[in-house]
Scaffold this motif. Structure first.
Motif, PDB file in Angstrom:
ATOM      1  N   THR A   8      38.457 129.686  36.139  1.00  0.00           N
ATOM      2  CA  THR A   8      39.555 128.983  36.803  1.00  0.00           C
ATOM      3  C   THR A   8      39.777 129.607  38.173  1.00  0.00           C
ATOM      4  OG1 THR A   8      41.155 130.438  35.719  1.00  0.00           O
ATOM      5  CG2 THR A   8      40.737 128.314  34.683  1.00  0.00           C
ATOM      6  N   PRO A   9      40.377 128.859  39.103  1.00  0.00           N
ATOM      7  CA  PRO A   9      40.602 129.383  40.450  1.00  0.00           C
ATOM      8  C   PRO A   9      41.610 130.526  40.459  1.00  0.00           C
ATOM      9  CG  PRO A   9      40.786 126.988  40.394  1.00  0.00           C
ATOM     10  CD  PRO A   9      40.762 127.453  38.976  1.00  0.00           C
ATOM     11  N   SER A  10      41.617 131.251  41.545  1.00  0.00           N
ATOM     12  CA  SER A  10      42.563 132.348  41.729  1.00  0.00           C
ATOM     13  C   SER A  10      43.979 131.810  41.921  1.00  0.00           C
ATOM     14  CB  SER A  10      42.172 133.162  42.964  1.00  0.00           C
ATOM     15  OG  SER A  10      43.217 134.033  43.342  1.00  0.00           O
ATOM     16  N   PRO A  11      44.985 132.514  41.399  1.00  0.00           N
ATOM     17  CA  PRO A  11      46.366 132.130  41.692  1.00  0.00           C
ATOM     18  C   PRO A  11      46.717 132.326  43.158  1.00  0.00           C
ATOM     19  CG  PRO A  11      46.317 134.231  40.537  1.00  0.00           C
ATOM     20  CD  PRO A  11      44.915 133.680  40.497  1.00  0.00           C
ATOM     21  N   TYR A  12      45.867 133.042  43.893  1.00  0.00           N
ATOM     22  CA  TYR A  12      46.079 133.269  45.322  1.00  0.00           C
ATOM     23  C   TYR A  12      45.166 132.395  46.176  1.00  0.00           C
ATOM     24  CZ  TYR A  12      48.856 137.384  44.104  1.00  0.00           C
ATOM     25  OH  TYR A  12      49.827 138.229  43.601  1.00  0.00           O
ATOM     26  N   CYS A  13      44.708 131.282  45.643  1.00  0.00           N
ATOM     27  CA  CYS A  13      43.739 130.417  46.316  1.00  0.00           C
ATOM     28  C   CYS A  13      44.150 130.103  47.753  1.00  0.00           C
ATOM     29  CB  CYS A  13      43.556 129.131  45.508  1.00  0.00           C
ATOM     30  SG  CYS A  13      42.485 127.907  46.287  1.00  0.00           S
ATOM     31  N   GLU A  14      45.347 129.567  47.951  1.00  0.00           N
ATOM     32  CA  GLU A  14      45.781 129.161  49.295  1.00  0.00           C
ATOM     33  C   GLU A  14      45.910 130.362  50.224  1.00  0.00           C
ATOM     34  OE1 GLU A  14      47.250 126.263  46.216  1.00  0.00           O
ATOM     35  OE2 GLU A  14      47.351 128.448  46.485  1.00  0.00           O
ATOM     36  N   PHE A  15      46.276 131.496  49.674  1.00  0.00           N
ATOM     37  CA  PHE A  15      46.380 132.718  50.474  1.00  0.00           C
ATOM     38  C   PHE A  15      45.015 133.132  51.014  1.00  0.00           C
ATOM     39  CE2 PHE A  15      46.315 137.484  50.379  1.00  0.00           C
ATOM     40  CZ  PHE A  15      47.059 137.679  51.534  1.00  0.00           C
ATOM     41  N   TYR A  16      43.991 133.050  50.174  1.00  0.00           N
ATOM     42  CA  TYR A  16      42.635 133.362  50.635  1.00  0.00           C
ATOM     43  C   TYR A  16      42.182 132.367  51.705  1.00  0.00           C
ATOM     44  CZ  TYR A  16      41.331 137.203  47.586  1.00  0.00           C
ATOM     45  OH  TYR A  16      41.243 138.430  46.992  1.00  0.00           O
ATOM     46  N   GLU A  17      42.497 131.107  51.489  1.00  0.00           N
ATOM     47  CA  GLU A  17      42.108 130.085  52.461  1.00  0.00           C
ATOM     48  C   GLU A  17      42.686 130.395  53.837  1.00  0.00           C
ATOM     49  OE1 GLU A  17      42.770 125.287  53.261  1.00  0.00           O
ATOM     50  OE2 GLU A  17      43.154 126.125  51.274  1.00  0.00           O
ATOM     51  N   GLU A  18      43.950 130.780  53.872  1.00  0.00           N
ATOM     52  CA  GLU A  18      44.580 131.071  55.158  1.00  0.00           C
ATOM     53  C   GLU A  18      44.013 132.337  55.793  1.00  0.00           C
ATOM     54  OE1 GLU A  18      46.329 129.040  56.806  1.00  0.00           O
ATOM     55  OE2 GLU A  18      46.411 127.601  55.162  1.00  0.00           O
ATOM     56  N   GLN A  19      43.633 133.321  54.982  1.00  0.00           N
ATOM     57  CA  GLN A  19      42.993 134.517  55.539  1.00  0.00           C
ATOM     58  C   GLN A  19      41.685 134.151  56.243  1.00  0.00           C
ATOM     59  OE1 GLN A  19      43.098 138.545  53.599  1.00  0.00           O
ATOM     60  NE2 GLN A  19      43.541 137.293  51.793  1.00  0.00           N
ATOM     61  N   VAL A  20      40.922 133.251  55.643  1.00  0.00           N
ATOM     62  CA  VAL A  20      39.644 132.845  56.238  1.00  0.00           C
ATOM     63  C   VAL A  20      39.894 132.121  57.552  1.00  0.00           C
ATOM     64  CG1 VAL A  20      37.615 131.384  55.951  1.00  0.00           C
ATOM     65  CG2 VAL A  20      38.403 132.801  54.050  1.00  0.00           C
ATOM     66  N   ARG A  21      40.869 131.231  57.584  1.00  0.00           N
ATOM     67  CA  ARG A  21      41.204 130.552  58.848  1.00  0.00           C
ATOM     68  C   ARG A  21      41.587 131.567  59.924  1.00  0.00           C
ATOM     69  NH1 ARG A  21      41.761 125.068  57.703  1.00  0.00           N
ATOM     70  NH2 ARG A  21      42.449 124.589  55.579  1.00  0.00           N
ATOM     71  N   TYR A  22      42.413 132.515  59.549  1.00  0.00           N
ATOM     72  CA  TYR A  22      42.852 133.536  60.503  1.00  0.00           C
ATOM     73  C   TYR A  22      41.659 134.356  60.993  1.00  0.00           C
ATOM     74  CZ  TYR A  22      46.077 136.956  62.581  1.00  0.00           C
ATOM     75  OH  TYR A  22      46.777 137.758  63.467  1.00  0.00           O
ATOM     76  N   ALA A  23      40.752 134.694  60.073  1.00  0.00           N
ATOM     77  CA  ALA A  23      39.569 135.474  60.450  1.00  0.00           C
ATOM     78  C   ALA A  23      38.723 134.732  61.479  1.00  0.00           C
ATOM     79  CB  ALA A  23      38.737 135.794  59.210  1.00  0.00           C
ATOM     80  N   PHE A  24      38.565 133.423  61.298  1.00  0.00           N
ATOM     81  CA  PHE A  24      37.808 132.652  62.286  1.00  0.00           C
ATOM     82  C   PHE A  24      38.512 132.639  63.641  1.00  0.00           C
ATOM     83  CE2 PHE A  24      35.394 130.512  58.758  1.00  0.00           C
ATOM     84  CZ  PHE A  24      34.137 130.824  59.249  1.00  0.00           C
ATOM     85  N   LYS A  25      39.830 132.621  63.636  1.00  0.00           N
ATOM     86  CA  LYS A  25      40.558 132.690  64.908  1.00  0.00           C
ATOM     87  C   LYS A  25      40.350 134.046  65.580  1.00  0.00           C
ATOM     88  CE  LYS A  25      44.564 131.079  63.276  1.00  0.00           C
ATOM     89  NZ  LYS A  25      45.979 130.637  63.266  1.00  0.00           N
ATOM     90  N   VAL A  26      40.341 135.117  64.786  1.00  0.00           N
ATOM     91  CA  VAL A  26      40.056 136.446  65.327  1.00  0.00           C
ATOM     92  C   VAL A  26      38.687 136.462  66.002  1.00  0.00           C
ATOM     93  CG1 VAL A  26      39.540 138.842  64.692  1.00  0.00           C
ATOM     94  CG2 VAL A  26      41.563 137.717  63.748  1.00  0.00           C
ATOM     95  N   ILE A  27      37.698 135.870  65.336  1.00  0.00           N
ATOM     96  CA  ILE A  27      36.345 135.821  65.899  1.00  0.00           C
ATOM     97  C   ILE A  27      36.321 134.969  67.167  1.00  0.00           C
ATOM     98  CG2 ILE A  27      33.984 135.042  65.464  1.00  0.00           C
ATOM     99  CD1 ILE A  27      34.547 135.645  62.454  1.00  0.00           C
ATOM    100  N   ALA A  28      37.022 133.836  67.136  1.00  0.00           N
ATOM    101  CA  ALA A  28      37.048 132.956  68.306  1.00  0.00           C
ATOM    102  C   ALA A  28      37.660 133.651  69.514  1.00  0.00           C
ATOM    103  CB  ALA A  28      37.835 131.685  67.982  1.00  0.00           C
TER     104      ALA A  28
END
Length: 467
Positions: free
Chosen positions: A423-443
């Motif tokens: 089953t998915p993580s209970p923190y699914c949306e939290f991980y998703e937002e971390q990935v978005r933020y990480a891409f912004k850091v790279i950009a």
């Protein structure tokens, strides 16, 4: 006949659709006005693309060029996910603890009345582990032993005896609540270059002591800060802050606190929901992301102002997993996770589990270090249930573009919450937002502010393409 004609016509009209032989690319919004991320999920390949270049990207030579390299990317991910062997052990020398933290992942009766290893038992365990790792690790490399909790300093004498005797065979670490670290203990640990991690959950006793307290209901904030200040210049030192509903709103303030105390590495770990106390203290994902993102923003602001870098290690690992998948240092946010395949846990009576989060759940015991062959233990069903858990078998993770930047952790947590590993993580949306933020850091080319020193030396450019 009419329906067949309709199907034939439809097929003719979509003849340029992806047939499955080329890269399956996903476009995700990363919150920037000018750029998006394009991801090939199976290989974790990604590119940051100007929004007005999307058509050119998909219609030009990029896809053909990527297709020529995709197998090597997939091979790298395959090795990272399935080719690694254990190189670390989370070792609990005692089941007991002098604190009664509200969210602890270990059962209370274990922490009150549990067993503690003797000198002979601990050294026997280390000797058995040494023989196992000697079989599987390259000559000259030393595995890690991380003394873990409950509170390992309650087993100070056997633990220090083991460190002294096996110092040339293992790299040692200690994760402790810090309350039992006096000057003599600190001197011994630093003399033997033992990594030291301590726990602190707030910038003040009013916050920190809500969840971290002893059996008499008293907190230890002042003692922990005293130890923290003695260790700030020790290179193998870090702090863990467990994020709960009690302290989530203080995360930006915690960044200021750690900067003031010159801490270099901290983990803002969302509380694990493996026990009732943790479940009751879990923040909602939007709430934790609101304050976690402000904390990340604050680290950048202070880095620009002071040039002092505070690495938030769990976010840094997500960022590292994007910039170079094999550069990550933690193996929780990938599937299968590291439990049972990159590391495993040994309890105070010698029972072996995939990781410390499973200690206390007998059904995940693979065997006993003192009675069973360790090679066989790690092939036992309770261990392989974890090492075989992968996002491809979890819905909707199997369709997610960032599935190899997240990994749907933690299996112990999802098992206790849902009764099912897949089953998915209970923190699914939290991980998703971390990935978005990480891409912004790279950009924004800010990776240096968020990653550990020397990270570039650990990465190598294997593919570069310009539109």
């Amino acid at each position: 006949m009419e329906s067949k004609h309709c199907l034939k016509t439809a097929a003719k009209n979509i003849r340029y659709a992806n047939t499955g032989y080329g890269p399956q690319l996903s476009v995700i919004d990363i919150g920037l006005t000018d750029k998006v991320a394009v991801i090939e999920p199976d290989s974790a390949f990604w590119a940051l693309v100007e929004k007005d270049s999307i058509n050119e990207l998909f219609s030009g030579s990029f896809v053909k060029n990527l297709q020529e390299h995709i197998k090597s990317f997939q091979k790298e991910m395959e090795y990272l996910r399935f080719g690694l062997k254990p190189s670390a052990v989370y070792f609990n020398p005692t089941e007991r603890c002098n604190l009664n933290c509200t969210y602890c992942y270990l059962p209370e009766d274990m922490r009150r009345e549990g067993t503690t290893m003797t000198n002979e038992e601990l050294c026997d365990a280390l000797d058995r582990l040494h023989l196992y790792f000697k079989d599987i690790m390259p000559e000259g490399e030393r595995p890690q032993i991380i003394f873990h909790g409950s509170e390992p300093m309650l087993a100070k004498k056997p633990m220090f005896a083991g460190i002294k005797k096996f110092n040339d065979k293992f790299h040692f670490g200690l994760q402790t609540n810090a309350t039992l670290l006096d000057d003599d203990a600190l001197s011994f640990l630093m003399d033997y270059h033992v990594g030291i991690g301590i726990s602190l959950d707030g910038p003040s006793p009013e916050i920190a002591d809500i969840t971290r307290k002893n059996w008499q209901n008293s907190g230890a904030f002042n003692k922990v800060v005293e130890v923290l200040d003695k260790l700030v210049n020790y290179p193998a030192f870090n702090v863990i802050t467990t994020v709960t509903t009690a302290n989530v709103h203080t995360l930006p303030e915690m960044v200021d606190f750690y900067h003031e105390h010159q801490v270099n590495v901290v983990m803002f770990n969302p509380v694990r929901c493996t026990q009732k106390g943790g479940m009751e203290l879990k923040p909602e994902n939007d709430l934790i992301w609101e304050h976690f993102s402000k904390a990340l923003d604050r680290t950048w602001e202070l880095f620009k102002k002071t040039n002092h870098k505070l690495v938030i290690a769990n976010f840094a690992n997500v960022l590292a997993g994007i910039t170079g998948p094999t550069g990550r240092r933690l193996m929780c946010d990938i599937s299968p996770c590291g439990g049972g395949r990159c590391f495993f846990a040994v309890s105070a009576n010698g029972d072996v589990f995939p990781c410390s989060e499973f200690i206390g759940f007998a059904e995940f015991k693979g065997g006993n270090l003192f009675r069973d062959d360790l090679h066989s233990i790690l092939k036992a069903k309770p261990i392989e249930d974890i090492t075989n858990r992968k996002v491809e078998n979890i819905f909707p993770c199997n369709m997610c573009a960032i599935r190899h930047f997240c990994g749907a952790p933690c299996p112990a947590e999802v098992k206790m919450l849902s009764g099912d590993l897949d089953t998915p993580s209970p923190y699914c949306e939290f991980y998703e937002e971390q990935v978005r933020y990480a891409f912004k850091v790279i950009a924004h080319k800010r990776e240096d502010a968020y990653l550990w020193d020397g990270w570039k030396d650990e990465t190598e450019i294997t593919y570069n393409y310009a539109l």
